[in-house]
Enzyme design. Structure first.
Site, PDB file in Angstrom:
ATOM      1  CD  GLU A  99      -3.062  -0.405   0.015  1.00  0.00           C
ATOM      2  OE1 GLU A  99      -3.493   0.743   0.019  1.00  0.00           O
ATOM      3  OE2 GLU A  99      -3.341  -1.226  -0.872  1.00  0.00           O
TER       4      GLU A  99
ATOM      5  NE  ARG B 103      -1.174  10.007  -1.802  1.00  0.00           N
ATOM      6  CZ  ARG B 103      -2.403  10.113  -1.329  1.00  0.00           C
ATOM      7  NH1 ARG B 103      -3.168   9.056  -1.261  1.00  0.00           N
ATOM      8  NH2 ARG B 103      -2.873  11.267  -0.937  1.00  0.00           N
TER       9      ARG B 103
ATOM     10  CB  SER C 237      -3.109  10.534   2.601  1.00  0.00           C
ATOM     11  OG  SER C 237      -3.032  11.874   2.207  1.00  0.00           O
TER      12      SER C 237
ATOM     13  CD  GLU D 235       2.156  -1.580   6.561  1.00  0.00           C
ATOM     14  OE1 GLU D 235       1.336  -2.297   5.979  1.00  0.00           O
ATOM     15  OE2 GLU D 235       2.438  -1.690   7.764  1.00  0.00           O
TER      16      GLU D 235
ATOM     17  CE  LYS E 202      -7.686  28.903  12.362  1.00  0.00           C
ATOM     18  NZ  LYS E 202      -7.778  29.929  11.327  1.00  0.00           N
TER      19      LYS E 202
ATOM     20  N   GLY F 267      -5.552  23.912   8.743  1.00  0.00           N
ATOM     21  CA  GLY F 267      -6.660  24.666   9.316  1.00  0.00           C
ATOM     22  C   GLY F 267      -7.489  23.906  10.324  1.00  0.00           C
TER      23      GLY F 267
ATOM     24  CB  SER G  75     -14.663   7.893  19.559  1.00  0.00           C
ATOM     25  OG  SER G  75     -14.498   7.619  20.933  1.00  0.00           O
TER      26      SER G  75
ATOM     27  NE  ARG H  24     -12.582  13.234  13.148  1.00  0.00           N
ATOM     28  CZ  ARG H  24     -12.627  14.528  12.796  1.00  0.00           C
ATOM     29  NH1 ARG H  24     -13.374  15.373  13.494  1.00  0.00           N
ATOM     30  NH2 ARG H  24     -11.942  14.959  11.773  1.00  0.00           N
TER      31      ARG H  24
ATOM     32  N   GLY I 208      -1.019   1.792   7.242  1.00  0.00           N
ATOM     33  CA  GLY I 208      -1.664   1.340   6.000  1.00  0.00           C
ATOM     34  C   GLY I 208      -2.639   2.362   5.430  1.00  0.00           C
TER      35      GLY I 208
HETATM   36  C1  LIG Z   1      -4.507   7.196  18.886  1.00  0.00           C
HETATM   37  C2  LIG Z   1      -3.938   5.930  19.486  1.00  0.00           C
HETATM   38  C3  LIG Z   1      -2.427   5.984  19.416  1.00  0.00           C
HETATM   39  C4  LIG Z   1      -4.402   5.872  20.940  1.00  0.00           C
HETATM   40  O1  LIG Z   1      -3.829   4.771  21.491  1.00  0.00           O
HETATM   41  P1  LIG Z   1      -3.419   4.742  23.048  1.00  0.00           P
HETATM   42  O2  LIG Z   1      -2.675   5.971  23.406  1.00  0.00           O
HETATM   43  O3  LIG Z   1      -2.809   3.420  23.260  1.00  0.00           O
HETATM   44  O4  LIG Z   1      -4.766   4.897  23.741  1.00  0.00           O
HETATM   45  P2  LIG Z   1      -5.670   3.739  24.370  1.00  0.00           P
HETATM   46  O5  LIG Z   1      -6.323   3.007  23.258  1.00  0.00           O
HETATM   47  O6  LIG Z   1      -4.881   3.006  25.387  1.00  0.00           O
HETATM   48  O7  LIG Z   1      -6.732   4.636  25.088  1.00  0.00           O
HETATM   49  C5  LIG Z   1      -6.459   5.446  26.246  1.00  0.00           C
HETATM   50  C6  LIG Z   1      -7.753   6.029  26.677  1.00  0.00           C
HETATM   51  O8  LIG Z   1      -8.168   6.987  25.671  1.00  0.00           O
HETATM   52  C7  LIG Z   1      -9.422   6.584  25.137  1.00  0.00           C
HETATM   53  N1  LIG Z   1      -9.426   6.869  23.727  1.00  0.00           N
HETATM   54  C8  LIG Z   1      -8.548   6.409  22.783  1.00  0.00           C
HETATM   55  N2  LIG Z   1      -8.864   6.914  21.601  1.00  0.00           N
HETATM   56  C9  LIG Z   1      -9.943   7.722  21.799  1.00  0.00           C
HETATM   57  C10 LIG Z   1     -10.717   8.529  20.949  1.00  0.00           C
HETATM   58  N3  LIG Z   1     -10.480   8.649  19.645  1.00  0.00           N
HETATM   59  N4  LIG Z   1     -11.720   9.247  21.478  1.00  0.00           N
HETATM   60  C11 LIG Z   1     -12.000   9.168  22.782  1.00  0.00           C
HETATM   61  N5  LIG Z   1     -11.297   8.417  23.635  1.00  0.00           N
HETATM   62  C12 LIG Z   1     -10.278   7.706  23.148  1.00  0.00           C
HETATM   63  C13 LIG Z   1      -9.529   5.109  25.413  1.00  0.00           C
HETATM   64  O9  LIG Z   1     -10.855   4.675  25.422  1.00  0.00           O
HETATM   65  C14 LIG Z   1      -8.871   4.999  26.758  1.00  0.00           C
HETATM   66  O10 LIG Z   1      -9.778   5.455  27.697  1.00  0.00           O
HETATM   67  P3  LIG Z   1      -9.733   4.948  29.235  1.00  0.00           P
HETATM   68  O11 LIG Z   1      -8.536   5.597  29.844  1.00  0.00           O
HETATM   69  O12 LIG Z   1     -11.022   5.411  29.783  1.00  0.00           O
HETATM   70  O13 LIG Z   1      -9.605   3.461  29.203  1.00  0.00           O
HETATM   71  C15 LIG Z   1      -4.415   4.647  18.732  1.00  0.00           C
HETATM   72  O14 LIG Z   1      -5.797   4.555  18.842  1.00  0.00           O
HETATM   73  C16 LIG Z   1      -4.083   4.676  17.266  1.00  0.00           C
HETATM   74  O15 LIG Z   1      -4.828   5.152  16.425  1.00  0.00           O
HETATM   75  N6  LIG Z   1      -2.862   4.143  16.884  1.00  0.00           N
HETATM   76  C17 LIG Z   1      -2.442   4.060  15.514  1.00  0.00           C
HETATM   77  C18 LIG Z   1      -2.113   2.611  15.156  1.00  0.00           C
HETATM   78  C19 LIG Z   1      -1.966   2.409  13.677  1.00  0.00           C
HETATM   79  O16 LIG Z   1      -2.761   2.816  12.877  1.00  0.00           O
HETATM   80  N7  LIG Z   1      -0.823   1.791  13.274  1.00  0.00           N
HETATM   81  C20 LIG Z   1      -0.510   1.523  11.900  1.00  0.00           C
HETATM   82  C21 LIG Z   1      -1.039   0.171  11.497  1.00  0.00           C
HETATM   83  S1  LIG Z   1      -0.802  -0.141   9.774  1.00  0.00           S
END
Ligand SMILES: CC(C)(COP(=O)(O)OP(=O)(O)OC[C@H]1O[C@@H](n2cnc3c(N)ncnc32)[C@H](O)[C@@H]1OP(=O)(O)O)[C@@H](O)C(=O)NCCC(=O)NCCS
Length: 343
Positions: free
Chosen positions: A204, A222, A240, A220, A303, A286, A319, A317, A237
């Site tokens: 990818e 662009r 962008s 993985e 910003k 922005g 959720s 973001r 994966g």
């Molecule tokens: C953003 C990211 C790093 C957060 O991971 P993290 O720091 O380990 O966070 P956790 O999943 O342990 O969550 C910690 C807390 O934040 C909360 N939380 C995580 N993401 C949230 C979101 N988007 N909105 C609201 N709450 C969120 C969790 O529910 C958790 O809450 P709690 O303390 O009540 O249990 C992870 O979700 C992510 O997107 N990683 C990227 C992985 C990826 O794409 N790799 C490449 C693969 S090809």
């Protein structure tokens, strides 16, 4: 007489004698004065940026002159090229100005891919307009208006001319494979990509010209034209990075060291070191972002562009609310001052 670059190339021309592509096996950055003098004498070069097509008979003279100048590797290359029917060119780039010919464009793309210059390390102004659109085939580069006849000729011999791409840029690996790299699908890396040591590009992943990685990275997603990814950073994966070639963007996008852009996420600002962008989240200049402190309390709205190159952040973001938030990346060693200014 200190030159920026020089190389001996071999390539394809259309029936009008215009260059379609040039392959430089051993491009040089800052060639020695002795080498330039030796080649200039044979080719009739008197200075400036110039690409000179050599007659077949000149290659033996070139090999001898290079050998006398102590340039044994270049002499050996010239000597091997005596036996080709394809056009051979010597390309001199005295100063790193905007390229003026196809051989100059190809030499600069080779410098990037051979890691002799970093992305943005050579002047590529106007390169896109100078490069011809070419059919890249199992018989090499073919001019678009000559393709139909070549397809017919292949059929008449009972074969098929395989056209793998119709593009201004060829795939990198048909020109050079940088050491310690892995590329799952070679069509996805263009000549002019800069791949650092231990970079892997999965299916990818994609790397455009004048862009790439500086060290170990798992790509993985662009890497658009002009984007540079620092050592130890990964692109998840389908993610962008915004290019600057279209859409009017003029901020050069980059990724710092040891950062991660999550799967299907996107980056439209220069990202700092040790940052993470949550999968699926696109950060643009922005985008309004709520900064959170370590107890997840609101600090202030900024910003995306205000967080350009700021280290140790996680962007996500929320959720529940849909709001984009940034907080300190706890896995990072350094705490970010921007986040703690109002604590
Ligand atoms: C953003 C990211 C790093 C957060 O991971 P993290 O720091 O380990 O966070 P956790 O999943 O342990 O969550 C910690 C807390 O934040 C909360 N939380 C995580 N993401 C949230 C979101 N988007 N909105 C609201 N709450 C969120 C969790 O529910 C958790 O809450 P709690 O303390 O009540 O249990 C992870 O979700 C992510 O997107 N990683 C990227 C992985 C990826 O794409 N790799 C490449 C693969 S090809």
């Amino acid at each position: 007489m200190s030159y920026f670059s020089f190389a001996i190339g071999i390539g394809a021309q259309n029936k009008k004698g215009e260059w379609l592509d040039v392959y430089y096996q051993q491009p040089l950055l800052n060639p020695s004065d002795a080498l330039i003098k030796a080649v200039a004498g044979v080719a009739g070069h008197t200075g400036g940026n110039e690409a000179i097509t050599l007659a077949k008979g000149q290659l033996a003279d070139l090999a001898a002159a290079l050998s006398n100048a102590g340039e044994s590797a270049q002499a050996e290359l010239a000597s091997k090229l005596q036996n080709t029917e394809q056009p051979v060119v010597v390309t001199f780039i005295e100063s790193d100005e905007a390229p003026a010919s196809v051989p100059e464009c190809y030499l600069k793309l080779h410098l990037l891919t051979h890691r002799l210059v970093l992305p943005h390390g050579t002047n590529l102004t106007g390169l896109f307009g100078l490069l011809p659109n070419v059919a890249w085939t199992s018989e090499g580069a073919i001019a678009i208006d000559e393709l139909a006849d070549r397809q017919l000729a292949a059929r008449m011999k009972g074969g098929v001319l395989e056209v793998s791409a119709v593009d201004k840029f060829p795939k990198m690996t048909n020109y050079f494979v940088p050491a310690t790299t892995r590329i799952a699908d070679t069509d996805r890396v263009r000549l002019g990509a800069h791949m650092g040591d231990n970079t892997t590009v999965m299916h990818e992943g994609f790397i455009n010209f004048n862009a790439g990685t500086l060290g170990a990275s798992m790509i993985e997603g662009r890497i658009s034209a002009g984007v540079v990814v620092g050592k130890g950073s990964d692109l998840g994966g389908g993610c962008s990075t915004m290019g600057t070639l279209s859409g009017g963007g003029n901020i050069v996008i980059s990724v710092g060291e040891e950062s991660l852009i999550g799967a299907n996420a996107g980056l439209g600002i220069p990202l700092g070191d040790r940052c993470i962008i949550e999968s699926g989240l696109y950060i643009t200049a922005g985008t309004k972002i709520m900064l959170l402190d370590d107890s997840n309390q609101d600090v202030e709205i900024v910003k995306g562009r205000d967080l350009a190159s700021v280290a140790d952040l996680i962007f996500r973001r929320n959720s529940l609310t849909g709001r984009v938030e940034a907080k300190t990346n706890k896995t990072a060693i350094q705490l970010n001052e921007a986040l703690h200014a109002n604590n």
